[in-house]
Design a protein around this motif. Sequence first.
Motif, PDB file in Angstrom:
ATOM      1  N   ARG A   1       0.760  -1.016   0.020  1.00 60.63           N
ATOM      2  CA  ARG A   1      -0.023  -0.069  -0.028  1.00 60.63           C
ATOM      3  C   ARG A   1       0.873   1.422   0.101  1.00 60.63           C
ATOM      4  NH1 ARG A   1      -5.260  -1.339   0.258  1.00 60.63           N
ATOM      5  NH2 ARG A   1      -5.526   0.863  -0.231  1.00 60.63           N
ATOM      6  N   ILE A   2       0.263   2.321  -0.486  1.00 56.30           N
ATOM      7  CA  ILE A   2       1.251   3.488  -0.609  1.00 56.30           C
ATOM      8  C   ILE A   2       1.319   4.278   0.642  1.00 56.30           C
ATOM      9  CG2 ILE A   2       0.956   3.942  -3.270  1.00 56.30           C
ATOM     10  CD1 ILE A   2      -1.482   5.657  -0.969  1.00 56.30           C
TER      11      ILE A   2
ATOM     12  N   GLN B   1       3.625  10.172  -6.712  1.00 58.50           N
ATOM     13  CA  GLN B   1       2.747   9.054  -6.165  1.00 58.50           C
ATOM     14  C   GLN B   1       2.166   9.359  -4.818  1.00 58.50           C
ATOM     15  OE1 GLN B   1       4.097   5.691  -3.752  1.00 58.50           O
ATOM     16  NE2 GLN B   1       4.182   4.505  -5.715  1.00 58.50           N
TER      17      GLN B   1
ATOM     18  N   TRP C   1      -8.705   5.026  -1.163  1.00 59.37           N
ATOM     19  CA  TRP C   1      -7.949   4.921  -1.781  1.00 59.37           C
ATOM     20  C   TRP C   1      -8.501   3.799  -2.990  1.00 59.37           C
ATOM     21  CZ3 TRP C   1      -3.379   6.230  -4.110  1.00 59.37           C
ATOM     22  CH2 TRP C   1      -2.675   5.301  -4.871  1.00 59.37           C
ATOM     23  N   ASP C   2      -8.971   2.625  -2.300  1.00 60.55           N
ATOM     24  CA  ASP C   2      -9.347   1.606  -2.972  1.00 60.55           C
ATOM     25  C   ASP C   2     -10.423   1.646  -3.826  1.00 60.55           C
ATOM     26  OD1 ASP C   2      -7.691  -0.081  -1.814  1.00 60.55           O
ATOM     27  OD2 ASP C   2      -9.076  -1.554  -1.736  1.00 60.55           O
TER      28      ASP C   2
ATOM     29  N   ILE D   1      -8.716   3.821  -6.822  1.00 60.92           N
ATOM     30  CA  ILE D   1      -7.526   3.240  -7.705  1.00 60.92           C
ATOM     31  C   ILE D   1      -8.280   1.954  -8.099  1.00 60.92           C
ATOM     32  CG2 ILE D   1      -5.565   1.963  -7.745  1.00 60.92           C
ATOM     33  CD1 ILE D   1      -5.353   4.982  -7.875  1.00 60.92           C
TER      34      ILE D   1
ATOM     35  N   GLN E   1      -5.251   0.527 -10.408  1.00 66.86           N
ATOM     36  CA  GLN E   1      -4.217   1.307 -11.051  1.00 66.86           C
ATOM     37  C   GLN E   1      -2.853   1.403 -10.082  1.00 66.86           C
ATOM     38  OE1 GLN E   1      -6.996   4.566 -11.932  1.00 66.86           O
ATOM     39  NE2 GLN E   1      -6.984   4.082 -13.716  1.00 66.86           N
ATOM     40  N   GLN E   2      -2.681   0.344  -9.427  1.00 68.59           N
ATOM     41  CA  GLN E   2      -1.463   0.589  -8.374  1.00 68.59           C
ATOM     42  C   GLN E   2      -0.212  -0.089  -9.065  1.00 68.59           C
ATOM     43  OE1 GLN E   2      -2.171   0.131  -4.384  1.00 68.59           O
ATOM     44  NE2 GLN E   2      -0.325   0.296  -3.907  1.00 68.59           N
ATOM     45  N   ASN E   3      -0.503  -1.460  -8.980  1.00 64.16           N
ATOM     46  CA  ASN E   3       0.562  -2.278  -9.791  1.00 64.16           C
ATOM     47  C   ASN E   3       0.162  -3.127 -10.629  1.00 64.16           C
ATOM     48  OD1 ASN E   3       0.658  -2.567  -6.382  1.00 64.16           O
ATOM     49  ND2 ASN E   3       2.646  -1.738  -7.409  1.00 64.16           N
TER      50      ASN E   3
ATOM     51  N   ASP F   1       4.896  -0.223 -11.980  1.00 60.51           N
ATOM     52  CA  ASP F   1       3.995   0.595 -11.269  1.00 60.51           C
ATOM     53  C   ASP F   1       3.414   1.597 -12.165  1.00 60.51           C
ATOM     54  OD1 ASP F   1       4.817  -0.683  -8.920  1.00 60.51           O
ATOM     55  OD2 ASP F   1       6.194   1.081  -8.271  1.00 60.51           O
ATOM     56  N   TYR F   2       2.241   1.921 -11.699  1.00 59.98           N
ATOM     57  CA  TYR F   2       1.331   2.968 -12.257  1.00 59.98           C
ATOM     58  C   TYR F   2       1.977   4.121 -11.762  1.00 59.98           C
ATOM     59  CZ  TYR F   2      -1.961   0.065 -14.253  1.00 59.98           C
ATOM     60  OH  TYR F   2      -2.774  -1.051 -15.145  1.00 59.98           O
TER      61      TYR F   2
END
Lengths: 431, 548
Positions: free
Chosen positions: A34-35, A264, A370-371, A374, B343-345, B426-427
């Motif tokens: 997770r970011i 990011q 976030w989910d 994204i 849209q993450q990995n 990665d995006y």
Amino acid sequence: MTMSRKNLLLTYSLAVGVRYLFLHSDFQKDIVNRIEIQTPLNSFKRVVEGRYRMSLGIDPYESDSLHVPPLHLTFYTFLIDNFPNYLPYIFMLIDLLTGHCLYTFARRYMLKLYIKQEKNKHTYAEDALSQLLEGRDLYLPPQYALVVFLFNPYTIFNSAAMTTTTVNNLLLSLFFVGIIYDNLVISLAAMTLSTLQSFYPVIMIAPLYLTVYKRKESHLQACLTLFIYALSVIGIIYISGIIYNGYQFLDQTYGFILKVPDQQPNVGVFWYFFMEMFEHFRLLFLFSYQMNVTVLYFLPLTFKFREDPPLLAACFVTLIAIFKSYPSIGDFALSLALLPCWKHLYSCMQQVFISSVTIVITTALAPILWDLWIFWGTANANFFFGATLAFVTAHIFLVTDISFAYTKREYLLKYGNCRQINGKDAKLVLE
Amino acid sequence: MKILVYVLVIIHLVSCNKDSFTEELLLKPLYANKLYSHFQFTTKWDVDATSDSMFHTNLFPRAISEIVVRHNIQELHISLTAGLWRYETWGYPVVDAAPGAEVWAWFNPDTENVDKNWKELANSLSGLLCASLNFIDSTNSINPEISLRNSGVVQGQVNNTFLRYSSLPREIVCTENLTPWKKLLPCSSKAGIASLLNAGYIHNTQYHSVGIMFRPICADKACTRKAVELQQTVSLVYDYKMLGNRQWTLRRLFGQGIMNACPLAKESSIYVDLSNDDKFDLEPYPHEYITAYRGGYETTYAKYDIKRIKPMSIAASYEGKEIINVNIPPPLYASQYKTGFGQQNGGIITKLYNNHWADLNVVVLQNFPWYVPIYLHTMKIESNGNILQPTVLKYKPGKLREKAHYLEIGLRLPPKSTISISIDFDYVFLKWQEYPPDANHGFYIGSAIISAMLPLAKNYTGIPQDGSTIADSFNASRSGYLVQIRTETMIITLPTPDFSMPYNVICLACTVVALAFGPLHNITTKRLILKVTTKKKLSEKLKSFFKK
């Protein structure tokens, strides 16, 4: 009375147990990517990539995938090459060490506070007794600090993701131990390594200076310490440059931190701000934001907390976590773990409830938003930005609250609880 | 007397221009009710490509010679393609081309600034072909080391620093590209086989590709004199379903029959491949039948010499029921796709299929744009469950906003195997002004190029390196047959910010900073003091408020 050896051992084994369970659970993989936990700056995946490219004879700093300085890269490469199967456990160990450092620091800090209080007791106002430390404050806050650090989900996720922040937290906690025990070697070494990795700890020169000055009573000695610090940082950079055939790594490490080229998302305020920034204002705001975290609060807070360098250092750690260009929850884990040390300030704090509730809510809400943005495409960036904004605001409230509580407690110790002037009602104001 | 001298000089000049033009059309029925038609126009000219005599053109298009001389070009390949060539069912085309636009050029070794010349070349071509080739610059160009070799004659060492390759997968190819392309032909589209190229018909096809190739060749066998060659090609794949039925005629394919040959052409022929199992009769009767043996396979062609005909249309009439065969795929084909969701990995998988009974050596060239940061250590090459080690690995990492990632993998494919190459990426999140106007359309990733020298010429129609016309490919058995397979292009949708929010975001973020600055400023610069509070009643407060 300190925490018994048995209890300490129990705490550590519990911490290991929790981490072990998490490591082998199904959702470990989903969480560590997770970011909120991994940023371009601290991602271990990028370190592995850098090492792999080096093994192919490609300069790891040629591209923009690696932002770890050469010295640290060498360390991680050593770890990956020699203990490829034990990496999660090494990071677990680093976590435990950090916890122990914080525990050691907190114990000594509370003891020092108590000694100082006993020494100055005669100068305190008569009705300030409620502000004084009691005997149990000597051993409870260190235990809390240890438990808050080891069992904070932020820390657990952070070390499970094997981010370089885990190592940086160890270095910073070593720095705290160094300044509380007046051990120059430890604090200097920890600070140098930490500065090399994430640049912002450079502002820790203020608590270091104050510590040395308080001990030696000499500005010259204090300045000399800072000189040694500067020399070692520059020396290591110089040697890294020689070993790595050039200084292009500077642009990929410190340049990357300062110029914020990667947008990011993370838990800070920087990412969306610079994503949405107008191109011709970018440089202006870049400078403003970097000054905000490095020099803006540097002198005022140093003067304010000159009597209490650890508190100053803790404020800096929190402010860095809030305003650094690529914050992760690992950074906040450290600043939260230091909170129990300010137990004597609690009675003067006003927004603890609001802040803590906001932190809890946003921590739960941010991943959901976030989910939605994204993965499900039903929300957009604004939702997640809102959550991070609230998260950061809560932490800002915490740090300003502590600063204000410190001022208020100083006042109360000196003048007591009396809120009347010549029989008329009065109130405390900042003027 | 003077006039006579002039006339003599002109005659001399014309006869000295040792150039020739050939026009050809190949019609080949493909598996699954498709018809492949390939137009090949070749201009050869005995001239030194670096000299000023390049400007005294006769049949050779002057526009091309100007570009070649000005940008110091040794070799140039351009293709503009719509649709995807389906290798699995269609076999190999005469010219491989990636969807969208693809350009690659070799510059002469005395070029000082290759990047500058490359950028200028892209701009010139953009003007020449009305395509968006001007988007080509150093951020989306690579110089592969193995995959793209010179196809013309080279003197001295080959140095790939003088090579540039770029593809624009988003490019949409249409009539505005075909019209300027036709003007490069000696007869334009007014006469000869090129008159069949009617925009209204050829853009209805399932696949169409326009190509230009310029290369230096030898003028004679001993290679004592230099010459240049320009190949202009159009490849079309018709679907019988779109034509209505499989009884095709030139009129139905191109809207008109063929009127005459281009008077400037040395040769002008149409070839029809008859080696399909599903037999058909041709009307009118062909001038000649050619049986060509190549790489272990026999092919029969019907040849029409256009110089000998009156206006006509060729018609194919199938008799009896349609025969549907099992598709036997060619020895090597490939595909490429994206994995992961959200849209993450994400990951990219390139699949190679080796149907040959022996090992095949291939080189996979992948060109990832800068907005697809790949993790090389995640690359996994699997063949039927076993890990395969690359024989060669060339990698140049890209850089955000500056450089594309270039990856070249040499592989030895085991016989009868499926090989998958997977790699993670990665995006990235871009600045809001870096998104194109239609941000949610997505960002393209170009095709991978898989190069191999096939040991046999099954389903192979390519022209040998030493040849320049379709006729040269008959009976052209060689030790290997070069194919450069293009995979699908991909599209990824990068996460987007809210484009309407810049002011709000700036205000909100600054407010948060102010929330820290304000209290800290107060605490650090002010002192705590006791101050008398004068409590007022609400009515008094209101009164004082309104007095202001």
